[in-house]
Design an enzyme around this catalytic site. Structure first.
Site, PDB file in Angstrom:
ATOM      1  CE  LYS A  16      -3.783  -1.329   1.007  1.00 10.31           C
ATOM      2  NZ  LYS A  16      -5.554  -2.006   0.099  1.00 10.31           N
ATOM      3  CE  LYS A  66      10.852  -3.701   7.133  1.00  9.67           C
ATOM      4  NZ  LYS A  66       9.405  -3.226   6.880  1.00  9.67           N
ATOM      5  CG  ASP A 102       8.911  -1.131  10.154  1.00 10.21           C
ATOM      6  OD1 ASP A 102       8.096  -0.236   9.228  1.00 10.21           O
ATOM      7  OD2 ASP A 102      10.549  -1.688   9.719  1.00 10.21           O
ATOM      8  CB  ALA A 128      12.299 -13.593  19.577  1.00 11.93           C
ATOM      9  CB  ALA A 131       7.926  -8.227  12.508  1.00 13.54           C
ATOM     10  CG  MET A 212       3.548  -5.284  14.454  1.00  8.31           C
ATOM     11  SD  MET A 212       4.969  -5.350  16.211  1.00  8.31           S
ATOM     12  CE  MET A 212       5.825  -5.428  13.751  1.00  8.31           C
ATOM     13  CE1 TYR A 214       1.208  -3.495   4.992  1.00  9.73           C
ATOM     14  CE2 TYR A 214      -1.302  -3.076   4.181  1.00  9.73           C
ATOM     15  CZ  TYR A 214       0.248  -3.646   4.187  1.00  9.73           C
ATOM     16  OH  TYR A 214       0.504  -3.751   3.007  1.00  9.73           O
TER      17      TYR A 214
END
Ligand code: ATR
Length: 266
Positions: A16, A66, A102, A128, A131, A212, A214
């Site tokens: 998005k 990431k 984040d 863990a 994220a 977390m 969505y």
């Protein structure tokens, strides 16, 4: 020519972020375009270099890149270093620089949009993996009375809690008799239609459960509602982290409320 930005990931088809940043650009009058960039699993670095060579000014980084983005950067913010992960790349100020929005996105959604006081609250972070690690330092900094990390593989939660200075970390069975005001799901269990096993946990009166992920009513949120808690998906975090990235790139802070309302509405 408008300035170019994009989200890089694999997959990115359903992201998005292009829509959110287009709304921000429209509302603030910033001259920019924001695209989707799908990189092969082993082609992150090449894709970023190519985008940069074409004049690309910044990238949002999503799964699975990431941690690689953090290693790619020549410099990074304190919050990216804490997360060991980058979700915001700045490519137009010399060497590639990384940030991570984040955690601040999550904390802002909880505090500003959902009106929850984190200071003094009893917080439970589930998971863990990447994220969880990405948001743990800002959660610790928010000053909870107690912040527990729980995970299927207990050792990972224990290590994470110790490293970031959380109150405790362990397996779900260790939660017996504990009570929490805010429960945050950072596991990927929902993607498999499952919820972390929370039978032992007490939801405090007026507790808030936050996933977390969505755009999905996960098994965790259903379980929380059944226990009488307020349940929220990660839409607000998504919009808030995007706004912070926008600010890092453009120096302008967009209003998130109308974008969040439109995202929820449609
Ligand atoms: P991410 O970057 O999304 O965090 P990850 O690093 O693969 O992805 O981590 C996934 C997290 O979800 C882990 O905490 C994982 O627990 P383990 O460390 O024990 O593997 C958790 N997870 C995934 N599926 C789960 C399930 N069905 N029940 C409970 N936890 C689950």
């Amino acid at each position: 020519m408008p300035d170019r930005y994009a989200v890089i990931g694999n997959p990115v088809t359903h992201s998005k972020s292009p829509w959110i940043h287009a709304q921000f650009a429209l509302a603030t009058g910033e001259s920019m375009v924001y695209e989707r960039l799908e990189a092969p699993a082993d082609g992150f670095r090449q894709a970023v270099e190519a985008f940069r060579a074409q004049g690309g000014r910044g990238l949002n980084v999503t799964l699975p890149f990431k941690a690689e983005a953090f290693r790619f950067c020549a410099g990074a913010s304190e919050r990216a270093a804490a997360a060991q992960a980058v979700n915001t790349l700045v490519l137009d100020r010399g060497k590639p620089w990384g940030d991570n929005t984040d955690g601040v996105g999550l904390v802002r959604d909880l505090a500003a949009n959902l009106g929850r006081r984190l200071g003094g609250a009893q917080l439970l972070l589930l998971g863990a993996g990447g994220a969880a690690q990405g948001v743990l330092a800002p959660l610790v900094a928010a000053g909870a009375r107690r912040l527990v990390v729980a995970n299927r593989t207990a050792d990972k939660a224990h290590a994470l809690a110790r490293r970031y200075g959380a109150s405790a970390g362990g397996g779900y069975e260790d939660l017996r008799g504990e009570q929490f005001d805010i429960l945050i799901n950072a596991t990927s269990a929902g993607l498999a239609g499952e919820a972390p096993p929370l039978a032992a946990v007490q939801f405090a009166r007026g507790a808030l459960a936050y996933d977390m992920v969505y755009g999905r009513d996960t098994a965790f949120l259903a379980l929380a509602r059944a226990a009488g808690a307020a349940a929220h998906d990660g839409s607000g975090m998504l919009v808030e982290q995007a706004a912070e990235s926008f600010f890092v790139w453009r120096g302008v802070r967009p209003d998130t409320a109308p974008v969040l309302a439109a995202l929820r509405g449609g």
